[in-house]
Design a protein around this motif. Structure first.
Motif, PDB file in Angstrom:
ATOM      1  N   ILE A 146       0.876  -1.187   0.000  1.00 51.35           N
ATOM      2  CA  ILE A 146       0.000   0.000   0.000  1.00 51.35           C
ATOM      3  C   ILE A 146       0.908   1.231   0.000  1.00 51.35           C
ATOM      4  N   PRO A 148       2.096   5.507  -0.938  1.00 59.19           N
ATOM      5  CA  PRO A 148       1.662   6.907  -0.884  1.00 59.19           C
ATOM      6  C   PRO A 148       1.771   7.567  -2.261  1.00 59.19           C
ATOM      7  N   ASN A 150       3.711  10.175  -3.206  1.00 60.98           N
ATOM      8  CA  ASN A 150       4.853  11.015  -3.588  1.00 60.98           C
ATOM      9  C   ASN A 150       5.932  10.335  -4.429  1.00 60.98           C
ATOM     10  N   ILE A 155       8.231   3.508  -4.607  1.00 60.71           N
ATOM     11  CA  ILE A 155       7.813   2.921  -3.323  1.00 60.71           C
ATOM     12  C   ILE A 155       7.185   1.530  -3.496  1.00 60.71           C
ATOM     13  N   TRP A 158       9.978  -0.819  -3.568  1.00 54.99           N
ATOM     14  CA  TRP A 158      10.717  -1.107  -2.336  1.00 54.99           C
ATOM     15  C   TRP A 158      10.371  -2.520  -1.854  1.00 54.99           C
ATOM     16  N   GLU A 176      -4.539   6.721  -4.444  1.00 53.34           N
ATOM     17  CA  GLU A 176      -5.622   7.133  -5.351  1.00 53.34           C
ATOM     18  C   GLU A 176      -5.302   8.472  -6.005  1.00 53.34           C
ATOM     19  N   GLY A 204      -8.225   2.345  -5.221  1.00 46.70           N
ATOM     20  CA  GLY A 204      -9.169   2.823  -4.213  1.00 46.70           C
ATOM     21  C   GLY A 204      -8.433   3.550  -3.104  1.00 46.70           C
ATOM     22  N   GLY A 205      -9.164   3.810  -2.022  1.00 47.08           N
ATOM     23  CA  GLY A 205      -8.583   4.503  -0.883  1.00 47.08           C
ATOM     24  C   GLY A 205      -8.747   3.671   0.372  1.00 47.08           C
ATOM     25  N   VAL A 209      -8.089  -0.523   1.262  1.00 45.59           N
ATOM     26  CA  VAL A 209      -7.018  -0.908   2.185  1.00 45.59           C
ATOM     27  C   VAL A 209      -7.592  -1.791   3.295  1.00 45.59           C
ATOM     28  N   GLY A 225       3.121   5.697   4.161  1.00 42.40           N
ATOM     29  CA  GLY A 225       2.173   6.815   4.105  1.00 42.40           C
ATOM     30  C   GLY A 225       2.296   7.655   5.361  1.00 42.40           C
ATOM     31  N   SER A 226       1.210   8.304   5.751  1.00 38.89           N
ATOM     32  CA  SER A 226       1.271   9.216   6.897  1.00 38.89           C
ATOM     33  C   SER A 226       1.163   8.451   8.222  1.00 38.89           C
ATOM     34  N   VAL A 229      -2.266   6.849   9.577  1.00 34.64           N
ATOM     35  CA  VAL A 229      -2.699   5.652   8.838  1.00 34.64           C
ATOM     36  C   VAL A 229      -1.725   4.496   9.106  1.00 34.64           C
ATOM     37  N   GLU A 382       4.735  17.698  10.467  1.00 34.62           N
ATOM     38  CA  GLU A 382       5.254  17.552   9.103  1.00 34.62           C
ATOM     39  C   GLU A 382       4.553  18.581   8.207  1.00 34.62           C
ATOM     40  N   PHE A 384       5.474  18.987   4.566  1.00 33.68           N
ATOM     41  CA  PHE A 384       5.403  18.325   3.257  1.00 33.68           C
ATOM     42  C   PHE A 384       5.178  19.333   2.129  1.00 33.68           C
TER      43      PHE A 384
HETATM   44  P1  NAD Z   1      -1.597   8.744   3.160  1.00 33.42           P
HETATM   45  O1  NAD Z   1      -1.361   8.178   4.508  1.00 33.42           O
HETATM   46  O2  NAD Z   1      -2.699   9.701   2.960  1.00 33.42           O
HETATM   47  O3  NAD Z   1      -1.866   7.548   2.105  1.00 33.42           O
HETATM   48  C1  NAD Z   1      -1.018   6.438   2.005  1.00 33.42           C
HETATM   49  C2  NAD Z   1      -1.827   5.231   1.545  1.00 33.42           C
HETATM   50  O4  NAD Z   1      -2.793   4.902   2.554  1.00 33.42           O
HETATM   51  C3  NAD Z   1      -2.605   5.484   0.261  1.00 33.42           C
HETATM   52  O5  NAD Z   1      -2.560   4.320  -0.531  1.00 33.42           O
HETATM   53  C4  NAD Z   1      -4.016   5.778   0.749  1.00 33.42           C
HETATM   54  O6  NAD Z   1      -5.003   5.397  -0.160  1.00 33.42           O
HETATM   55  C5  NAD Z   1      -4.117   4.942   2.015  1.00 33.42           C
HETATM   56  N1  NAD Z   1      -4.982   5.550   3.040  1.00 33.42           N
HETATM   57  C6  NAD Z   1      -5.205   6.865   3.255  1.00 33.42           C
HETATM   58  N2  NAD Z   1      -6.033   7.032   4.308  1.00 33.42           N
HETATM   59  C7  NAD Z   1      -6.321   5.805   4.774  1.00 33.42           C
HETATM   60  C8  NAD Z   1      -7.120   5.315   5.857  1.00 33.42           C
HETATM   61  N3  NAD Z   1      -7.787   6.141   6.648  1.00 33.42           N
HETATM   62  N4  NAD Z   1      -7.191   3.977   6.033  1.00 33.42           N
HETATM   63  C9  NAD Z   1      -6.517   3.135   5.233  1.00 33.42           C
HETATM   64  N5  NAD Z   1      -5.742   3.537   4.199  1.00 33.42           N
HETATM   65  C10 NAD Z   1      -5.643   4.857   3.969  1.00 33.42           C
HETATM   66  O7  NAD Z   1      -0.184   9.357   2.690  1.00 33.42           O
HETATM   67  P2  NAD Z   1       0.107  10.245   1.405  1.00 33.42           P
HETATM   68  O8  NAD Z   1      -0.441  11.611   1.609  1.00 33.42           O
HETATM   69  O9  NAD Z   1      -0.237   9.504   0.182  1.00 33.42           O
HETATM   70  O10 NAD Z   1       1.714  10.285   1.464  1.00 33.42           O
HETATM   71  C11 NAD Z   1       2.437  11.255   2.173  1.00 33.42           C
HETATM   72  C12 NAD Z   1       2.897  10.732   3.517  1.00 33.42           C
HETATM   73  O11 NAD Z   1       3.696   9.563   3.337  1.00 33.42           O
HETATM   74  C13 NAD Z   1       3.782  11.722   4.254  1.00 33.42           C
HETATM   75  O12 NAD Z   1       3.420  11.736   5.602  1.00 33.42           O
HETATM   76  C14 NAD Z   1       5.173  11.166   4.058  1.00 33.42           C
HETATM   77  O13 NAD Z   1       6.116  11.531   5.035  1.00 33.42           O
HETATM   78  C15 NAD Z   1       4.917   9.698   4.069  1.00 33.42           C
HETATM   79  N6  NAD Z   1       5.989   8.950   3.431  1.00 33.42           N
HETATM   80  C16 NAD Z   1       6.805   8.207   4.232  1.00 33.42           C
HETATM   81  C17 NAD Z   1       7.855   7.512   3.683  1.00 33.42           C
HETATM   82  C18 NAD Z   1       8.758   6.686   4.551  1.00 33.42           C
HETATM   83  O14 NAD Z   1       9.530   5.906   4.032  1.00 33.42           O
HETATM   84  N7  NAD Z   1       8.707   6.826   5.853  1.00 33.42           N
HETATM   85  C19 NAD Z   1       8.068   7.549   2.295  1.00 33.42           C
HETATM   86  C20 NAD Z   1       7.202   8.315   1.512  1.00 33.42           C
HETATM   87  C21 NAD Z   1       6.156   9.018   2.098  1.00 33.42           C
END
Ligand code: NAD
Length: 484
Positions: A146, A148, A150, A155, A158, A176, A204-205, A209, A225-226, A229, A382, A384
């Motif tokens: 799953i 993010p 950026n 990713i 990875w 998404e 999807g979102g 997941v 991701g963040s 989550v 953060e 970003f």
């Molecule tokens: P996000 O958390 O919004 O989304 C990441 C993934 O989770 C997406 O596939 C999204 O569809 C899914 N998702 C979103 N909300 C969800 C929920 N409530 N329940 C289940 N799944 C959900 O992150 P983003 O905005 O796409 O990416 C940016 C974030 O990712 C930043 O915080 C950044 O620091 C982080 N990031 C971390 C690394 C790392 O290696 N630590 C690398 C890249 C990005």
């Protein structure tokens, strides 16, 4: 309007649900496609198909699995320009950055190709009288990946090459917001000879997941991701009996010591703070300087930043593209407004930037704020975006205190000519990736991608190194006695 397709059992398939997410060209501010959330049935079918393919794949010799990955590498290399254009349009980053995203993905294929050596087991003959004992490493089944928005290509890579090399199947759920690069790559996996079903793509979102994390046939989850989550997925995934690795948000500190070679490093510093429009989990966010070098560093850093060109990612000469969404742009601007109210001095104001050609694009110019307080929100959360907060300290010990005061621990950099302070920094800073005169401390694929505190949940990190062998395989111990 174009609907992003899933890729299941070797075919692109139209989703069942009506679309509910928009994919933008953030550089123009226009909608270019839509995404439908996969239903629970679609997710379950994808997992079942992957598991069926995986049972056969696990019996393919590891040396042959790797040959297929090499074919994929060649195809991605040949198609790099085409993939990069898609990434730039859906994300906004520059073409050079999009190519970097793909190059890093390919490096992970190369690192995964060492699977034959790295997955070797160990054994003892005659551990007890006439008894031999052997440890072998075996695949686990199907993994959910799953990702993010950026880095839409790097990713997922990875994880995917390692999972495959070690005999597993994968279901990818991309962001998404940027699902089109990986949608394109799925056809390349098929062309390379990866068996139908082994790698599936569902879009999807949140809902999609949840279906993946709840599916009892999914053995493990690789999430990035963040933090909110990541925490939830770690909690729910492990509660459902899965192994989980979850990379999360970041706040990265860059310390410039009085002895640093600023002239030769300033381009490296601005690249760290403003490259990828600051939407990088390794982006510099807080510039830490001493009172004695404050003016010197800021003069050089501001001048180099003023030279950066903001613009559309496909246009030659662009250094900084737009942010991902209008909502995110507003959030970053609010952070700057709030910091200013709290007393920070905005010495370079990206809020003033206007793009004449694409006035609807989600642009923000690079911003530098001096005099940020340690307790200010802008130092705690953060951001970003292309924003540098400057904090001034009295000495090295205070710098370490500021850096380790963060709840995040992804990356941190020191610029210095002193081996002593460089060593101390490595020893004392609580972050997973440390840069010494390197602004973006991104480990190459052969090393795990670190992360501590609120920046990572789990124990085995993404990318190469020993962690991926342990994450994508289990140990099985065979105890045998053969008598006449
Ligand atoms: P996000 O958390 O919004 O989304 C990441 C993934 O989770 C997406 O596939 C999204 O569809 C899914 N998702 C979103 N909300 C969800 C929920 N409530 N329940 C289940 N799944 C959900 O992150 P983003 O905005 O796409 O990416 C940016 C974030 O990712 C930043 O915080 C950044 O620091 C982080 N990031 C971390 C690394 C790392 O290696 N630590 C690398 C890249 C990005």
């Amino acid at each position: 309007m174009r609907i992003v397709r899933n890729f299941v059992n070797g075919e692109y398939v139209e989703p069942i649900n009506a679309p509910s997410y928009d994919v933008y060209d953030p550089g123009k501010g226009s909608i270019i496609a839509r995404v439908s959330p996969a239903t629970r049935d679609e997710v379950n079918q994808a997992v079942d198909g992957s598991l069926e393919a995986q049972q056969k794949w696990a019996r393919v010799p590891v040396t042959d699995r790797i040959k297929v990955l090499f074919k994929l590498e060649n195809i991605m290399q040949e198609e790099m320009d085409e993939i990069a254009k898609v990434t730039t349009v859906e994300h906004g980053k520059t073409l050079r950055e999009s190519k970097g995203d793909i190059v890093r993905a390919i490096q992970n294929i190369e690192a995964a190709s060492g699977a034959t050596y790295h997955s070797m087991g160990r054994s003892n003959r005659n551990i007890s009288e006439e008894i031999d004992e052997e440890l072998i490493r075996v695949p686990l089944g199907v993994f959910a990946v799953i990702s993010p928005f950026n880095f839409p290509v790097m990713i997922p890579f990875w994880f995917v090459p390692y999972a495959l090399a070690l005999g597993n199947g994968v279901v990818i759920k991309p962001s998404e917001k940027t699902p089109m690069s990986i949608e394109m790559i799925m056809g390349m996996l098929k062309k390379a000879g990866i068996p139908d079903g082994l790698v599936q793509l569902v879009n999807g979102g949140r809902e999609t997941v949840e279906y993946l994390v709840e599916n009892s046939k999914v053995a493990g989850v690789s999430f990035v991701g963040s933090t909110g989550v990541a925490k939830m997925i770690y909690r729910n995934g492990t509660a459902n009996g899965k192994r989980v690795q979850a990379g999360a948000s970041a706040k990265n500190y860059v310390l410039v010591m009085p002895d640093a070679d600023i002239e030769n490093n300033v381009g490296n510093m601005t690249g760290s703070f403003f490259g990828n429009a600051g939407e990088r989990c390794l982006a510099g966010s807080v510039l830490v300087v001493f009172r004695e070098n404050h003016d010197r560093v800021l003069k050089s850093f501001s001048k180099a930043t003023e030279d950066l060109k903001v613009g559309y990612g496909l246009e030659e000469g662009t250094d900084i593209g737009p942010l991902i969404r209008k909502g995110h742009l507003m959030k970053v601007k609010n952070h700057i407004d709030e910091a200013e109210k709290d007393g920070a001095k905005v010495i370079l104001d990206g809020r003033k930037y206007r793009n004449e050609k694409y006035p609807e694009g989600f642009y923000l110019g690079p911003t530098i704020m001096d005099g940020v307080e340690i307790d200010a929100n802008v130092n705690r959360e953060e951001i970003f975006g292309p924003v540098a907060s400057v904090i001034t300290v009295n000495d090295f010990d205070q710098a370490i205190e500021v850096i380790n005061g963060s709840k995040f621990g992804n990356a941190s950099t020191i610029y210095t000519r002193s081996g002593h302070y460089a060593r101390e920094y490595v020893q004392r800073v609580n972050a997973g990736n440390i840069g010494i005169n390197i602004g973006v401390a991104a480990p190459v694929a052969y090393y795990p991608f670190g992360g501590r505190k609120e920046s990572f949940f789990g124990d085995l990190h993404p990318q190469g190194g020993e962690d991926h062998i342990l994450f994508f395989t289990d140990s099985k111990v065979v105890i045998s006695r053969w008598t006449k």
